[in-house]
Design a protein around this motif. Structure first.
Motif, short mmCIF file in Angstrom:
data_model
loop_
_atom_site.label_atom_id
_atom_site.label_comp_id
_atom_site.label_asym_id
_atom_site.label_seq_id
_atom_site.Cartn_x
_atom_site.Cartn_y
_atom_site.Cartn_z
N PRO A 72 -23.65 3.66 -29.30
CA PRO A 72 -22.78 2.68 -29.96
C PRO A 72 -21.66 3.36 -30.76
CG PRO A 72 -25.09 2.21 -30.43
CD PRO A 72 -25.05 3.52 -29.73
N SER A 75 -18.98 4.33 -28.56
CA SER A 75 -18.19 3.17 -28.15
C SER A 75 -17.03 2.94 -29.10
CB SER A 75 -19.06 1.91 -28.11
OG SER A 75 -20.14 2.08 -27.25
N PHE A 76 -17.29 3.08 -30.39
CA PHE A 76 -16.20 2.92 -31.36
C PHE A 76 -15.13 3.99 -31.14
CE2 PHE A 76 -17.04 -0.31 -34.57
CZ PHE A 76 -18.35 -0.66 -34.31
N VAL A 78 -14.44 5.51 -28.32
CA VAL A 78 -13.72 5.18 -27.09
C VAL A 78 -12.67 4.10 -27.35
CG1 VAL A 78 -13.93 4.14 -24.80
CG2 VAL A 78 -15.57 5.86 -25.53
N LEU B 133 -26.23 2.16 -35.52
CA LEU B 133 -25.88 0.76 -35.22
C LEU B 133 -26.95 0.06 -34.40
CD1 LEU B 133 -22.25 1.65 -34.31
CD2 LEU B 133 -22.85 0.06 -36.10
N LEU B 161 -13.76 -3.44 -27.91
CA LEU B 161 -14.93 -2.71 -28.37
C LEU B 161 -16.19 -3.23 -27.69
CD1 LEU B 161 -16.26 -0.73 -30.36
CD2 LEU B 161 -16.49 -2.63 -31.93
N LEU B 164 -16.95 -1.99 -24.43
CA LEU B 164 -17.27 -0.58 -24.32
C LEU B 164 -18.67 -0.26 -24.84
CD1 LEU B 164 -13.84 0.62 -25.70
CD2 LEU B 164 -14.61 0.86 -23.36
N LEU B 165 -19.34 -1.24 -25.45
CA LEU B 165 -20.63 -0.97 -26.05
C LEU B 165 -21.70 -0.76 -24.98
CD1 LEU B 165 -20.53 -3.52 -28.99
CD2 LEU B 165 -20.57 -1.05 -29.20
N PRO B 166 -22.72 0.02 -25.31
CA PRO B 166 -23.79 0.28 -24.34
C PRO B 166 -24.51 -1.01 -23.99
CG PRO B 166 -24.30 1.27 -26.46
CD PRO B 166 -22.91 0.77 -26.57
#
Lengths: 382, 678
Positions: A72, A75-76, A78, B133, B161, B164-166
């Motif tokens: 996660p 992700s931020f 990216v 998170l 965002l 793009l999160l897992p």
């Protein structure tokens, strides 16, 4: 349907996984490909599959489990990178440099590269020009010549943005309106002054900025060394302007030669104190100041001029020049004109400087030459 | 975790016995790492759907929400229950926000509320790399839909965002306002295995009325006579900030207990008013629709709109704040259908202007694009180079970023826009599409005004709700239509009010002896603006006497007890002697000597040419001088001008006179415009 964007956080996690060699990472990537799994699938595998399919050992399983927790957070990162216009290019992407894959193969190709600018540049033929940070003018001239030729031939010029040869390569490429790749010794988001300086060229598609390191990594000696193989990886041919006997340039050439790369090293003047000849001895291809291959170059010719003319023509020209200069002082252009010699100004200047009987007057621009006499040899400032 | 186990924990932590079925469904999915979209009316209990799972996860749950008031309330309530919750937003100090970020990194926070604009904050982005998170929540998720009524560009980044999160990270999106179209848009944007749960949005305790008028005055009159007959405390929404002032002052004038509120007030004042509203301190709070979002008041008994909103879904969202306790609630909408000289109904003009003016012209977009192609530019530099208002630049920038023509790049302390290599051409078709959709929405709002069907039926169909069995709660069904038939005495009061209401000019500052001044009118109200325009730009002659009378009234009411030593007036740029003549008349009537020694010492352009504050300040900086400074020393000065816009000129002159030793400077102006810029 897997959107490539959804994979980016995973690619970053893999690329910056500590304590795992590139070769091993690429091995896993290939295995995924063979098993028709995406990197997302890989990360979310059952541990049993990690054992069975990928033969991960205990240590590696721990590494990946830890990396999963960071997804996660990545992700931020990216989102921030994409928002600022950076491209994230995994090795499986069609945008990835085919030249680099071919040169570095599985063992060394970085799984992930970060870029800004025209990615298509990586698909063109390319050369790299490398050399010392404290390069002499003659090395810089060489760099300019090579860059000029390459630009004319639509070859991309790859360089490292260090002082000296690297900067010259980039500036020459821009001057001759060629395309270039800047391989950074730091994370791509730390290149602020460079993005400002080369803004126009970047947005017009002539310059691509590239980094394989963590996007926020500051410059360090380690990273500066680490990016040299990348420069080599992105180029089809390497041109070496000047190298000392140790340091980044030297080790890069030695390493490249070991791997069978085509490396062209500038033939130094006899007055130069660098390791170019040593590299030639080790197997690098000798080239003249224009970047042209010199056949039958042997080290014993160090003492002679760098001109590759047949002996007779050489003698002929030699005596013509001496004759002319004994009656006056002339610039190299004037000599070429009067004697109708088919040489470039640069070539002639080098020759004249080499010649013991000829002296350079004043070193002002344009330089003037004449025969050495008692009078003027006292005045010369060498 | 089974539902039973969860409900035991629920009781222990939150004090509730059970979950609603849909709440549990949502929570169960989230606990399994899935993505959920929950659409339920305000007051349903959506918050519990993320607060409960947040307490069960190891790491931190981040909630993106645009509502600062809501954040505050929820954080307080969670902290009272012993749950570590904090928020980060622009109302807190920088130090406060930093500390919260540190706490989040150190695992001391379970639930973190954050405004979506934070994605642009360096410190926050750095922090996100280090936090543990567990879940992401998007509150007011309709704001991510361009087709939604309340699209926020800052939410675009949240969507990026989310994409793009897992895939195993739980995500919850919630909203109380989404038509089926908006729901589909949200689903498409969040994607990746999303489940939607949707309940009925409309409240059944609403009584819906529409009152058609033939003037603005009729609204004021009806309200004066009827608002106190409505039960309890409520809200009056006006279309503009100017009107919040006017309506609130009118209520004061007729003795109705009210206060005004708008987004321009400072944080502390806003909190005070929100507190007062909660404790029913006033009969009515007069506000723009900025108030009410996220305020957790169960007993708002009426909501009145003086101006139609842009669409039925805007309307639904605004009235949705009322009657959460299920008791009888009055919903009233005014519509001034009087047609102007061009045949357009008065109340149609404002929302239409918003739609049309929503985007600057295409030419302006090209100017911005060309500027950024030359060099990397920050917002301020862009404003200077292009001479455009900040609001315009922001709309353009948001569109250009969305179309990936430019990107915003961070430098150490600033942000700059960069043109992108291979950027596409500007897609204007999309703008037209959006504009047409908004006009259609506005037409739907008019349909609501004029429909003869039960109003509840109309709204249910529009929102996509399941309609109730019978319709008996509006003036098209059970109730009689309300009409405006005011008493003569009320009409007289209104006339009196209009002649004594004068707007303030806010120019005070610590470094100057200028005080707040007064204008005799707002520019756009009655015929003051038209008259000024005629005189200044159409050779209409000197300012007429009625303006003088109005000006004197304003002066006497506000400053009648002050002594003045002299009058000066702002030297004109293009309108010749109009102001001089006017000032001389004032001087004559007030018996205060006039001085002509305030002069321009260099050329300036008319301020109205410049679209933003920076350029306006530059235009007048050092442009004025007083030729005999000794005369000013220790004096009280009345400073006269015709139009007050941003106040830059007046403030500049105030500084000048202060430097020459003036004791007091009071600005007196014919008309004050609404708007201005930074």
């Amino acid at each position: 349907m897997n959107n490539i964007k959804q994979e980016y956080a995973y690619w970053i996690a893999l690329a910056h996984l500590p304590k795992m060699k590139t070769a091993r990472k690429n091995e896993l990537i290939v295995k995924c490909f063979e098993e028709k799994l995406s990197i997302v699938d890989f990360f979310h595998c059952e541990i049993s599959d990690w054992y069975k399919l990928f033969s991960l050992n205990e240590k590696e399983i721990i590494l990946f489990n830890d990396a999963k927790k960071e997804l996660p957070n990545y992700s931020f990162l990216v989102e921030d990178l994409l928002e600022q216009g950076y491209d994230i290019i995994p090795i499986t992407s069609p945008d990835y440099s085919p030249i680099m894959k071919n040169n570095m193969k599985r063992a060394y190709s970085p799984p992930l590269i970060y870029t800004k600018g025209n990615k298509q540049i990586m698909k063109e033929d390319s050369i790299a020009i490398v050399g010392s940070r404290k390069a002499e003018d003659i090395s810089l001239e060489f760099t300019d010549n090579v860059a000029k030729t390459a630009s004319k031939e639509y070859k991309v010029i790859v360089s490292g943005f260090a002082k000296g040869v690297d900067k010259q390569a980039l500036d020459s490429a821009i001057k001759y309106r060629g395309q270039s790749i800047i391989v950074l010794p730091q994370g791509i988001t730390t290149f602020k002054s460079g993005f400002k300086k080369y803004y126009k060229q970047i947005i017009e598609g002539d310059v691509l900025v590239l980094s394989t390191f963590h996007p926020k990594a500051p410059w360090s000696v380690q990273l500066a060394m680490g990016r040299n193989p990348i420069i080599y990886g992105l180029a089809k041919e390497i041109y070496v302007a000047e190298s000392s006997e140790k340091g980044g340039t030297w080790s890069g050439v030695v390493d490249g030669l070991r791997k069978g790369r085509s490396i062209f090293v500038r033939i130094p003047l006899s007055s130069e104190k660098n390791a170019n000849n040593l590299l030639i001895q080790k197997g690098a291809i000798p080239v003249n100041n224009q970047g042209n291959k010199i056949e039958n170059y042997s080290i014993s010719e160090i003492k002679e001029s760098v001109v590759s003319e047949p002996a007779s023509a050489f003698d002929d020209i030699d005596s013509k020049i001496i004759k002319l200069l004994s009656v006056g002082e002339f610039t190299s252009k004037e000599i070429i004109e009067k004697l109708k010699i088919d040489w470039t100004s640069r070539k002639l200047i080098n020759y004249l400087k080499q010649n013991q009987s000829i002296v350079v007057l004043d070193k002002k621009s344009p330089m003037k030459f004449t025969i050495k006499t008692k009078k003027n040899s006292q005045q010369s400032l060498f | 975790m089974t539902r039973h186990e969860a409900e035991i924990k629920l009781k222990r932590i939150f004090g509730f016995d059970k979950f609603y079925d849909e709440q549990w469904e949502t929570i169960d999915m989230l606990l399994r790492g899935k993505r959920m979209l929950l659409i339920e009316k305000t007051g349903y209990g959506k918050s519990l759907c993320f607060q409960f799972p947040a307490t069960q996860f190891d790491g931190i749950t981040v909630i993106f929400s645009p509502l600062i008031a809501l954040m505050r309330d929820q954080v307080n309530s969670l902290n009272e229950k012993g749950i570590a919750a904090k928020h980060i937003n622009s109302e807190q100090t920088y130090e406060n926000n930093s500390q919260v970020i540190q706490d989040a990194i150190n695992g001391k926070i379970k639930i973190l509320y954050i405004a979506p604009e934070r994605q642009e904050n360096q410190e926050w982005i750095e922090a996100t790399r280090k936090m543990n998170l567990s879940m992401i929540v998007i509150d007011e998720a309709h704001t991510i839909s361009v087709w939604g009524h309340d699209f926020r560009p800052s939410f675009r980044r949240i969507i990026n965002l989310v994409q793009l999160l897992p895939k195993d990270l739980p995500i919850l999106a919630t909203t109380a306002t989404a038509t089926k179209r908006v729901q589909a848009d949200i689903e498409q944007q969040i994607s990746g295995n999303l489940t939607t749960i949707r309940g009925n949005l409309l409240r059944e305790n609403f009584n819906l009325f529409v009152i058609e008028t033939k003037s603005e005055d009729e609204k004021l009159l009806w309200l004066a006579e009827n608002i106190n007959k409505l039960p309890g405390t409520g809200l009056l929404y006006t279309g503009t900030r100017v009107n919040t002032e006017i309506y609130a002052r009118w209520f004061d004038f007729v003795g109705i207990n009210s206060t005004d509120y708008n987004a321009g007030l400072d944080g502390d004042t806003r909190k005070e008013i929100e507190k007062g509203l909660m404790s029913n301190k006033w009969k009515c709070v007069v506000s723009t629709n900025a108030l009410g979002m996220g305020i957790d008041k169960p007993d708002i008994r009426f909501i009145i709109h003086a101006q139609i909103p842009a669409s039925p879904i805007h309307y639904y969202q605004e009235i949705g704040r009322a009657g959460r306790d299920g008791q009888k609630t009055y919903i009233i909408l005014f519509y001034n259908s009087k047609k102007d000289d061009d045949g357009i109904p008065e109340d149609y003009k404002l929302p239409k202007a918003f739609v049309d003016g929503g985007r600057p012209s295409i030419k302006k977009y090209q100017i911005v694009i060309n500027a950024v192609k030359q060099e990397q530019l920050g917002e301020r530099q862009l404003m200077k180079i292009t001479n455009m208002k900040q609001t315009q630049i922001r709309v353009i920038k948001a569109d250009l970023i969305e179309q990936e023509i430019i990107k915003e790049v961070k430098f150490d302390r600033s942000k700059k826009y960069e043109y992108q290599f291979n950027a596409p051409e500007l897609d204007t078709a999309k703008f037209n599409e959006l504009r047409n959709a908004k006009l259609k929405d506005l037409d739907s709002m008019l349909e609501y005004v004029f429909t003869t069907e039960p109003r509840m039926k109309f709204l249910c169909e529009y929102l996509g709700d399941k309609p109730p069995n019978k319709f008996d709660n509006c003036d098209n069904s059970k109730y009689k239509k309300r009409t405006v038939r005011p008493d003569k005495s009320t009409i007289e009061k209104l006339t009196e009010f209009r002649e004594t209401y004068f707007p303030t000019l806010e120019v005070e500052s610590q470094s100057s002896n200028i005080t707040n001044g007064v204008a005799s009118s707002y520019y756009g109200v009655s015929n003051v603006g038209a008259t000024l325009h005629r005189c200044k730009y159409e050779n209409g002659g000197d300012f007429p006497d009625f303006l003088l009378k109005l000006m004197l009234k304003a002066f006497r009411k506000t400053f009648g007890d002050k002594h003045f030593d002299m009058i000066v007036y702002v030297p004109p740029t293009t309108s010749g002697e109009l102001l001089k003549n006017f000032a001389e008349k004032i001087s004559y009537v007030l018996k205060v000597p006039i001085s002509h020694k305030l002069v321009k010492q260099r050329e300036t352009q008319p301020q109205k040419v410049f679209q933003n504050g920076y350029l306006k300040r530059e235009n007048v900086s050092g442009a004025f001088n007083y030729t005999e400074p000794n005369e000013i020393n220790n004096k009280n000065i009345l400073l006269v001008d015709d139009i007050f816009d941003s106040g830059t000129t007046i403030k500049e002159i105030g500084k000048l006179l202060t430097n020459f030793g003036a004791n007091l400077i009071v600005p007196l102006v014919i008309a004050r415009t609404v708007g201005g810029d930074i």
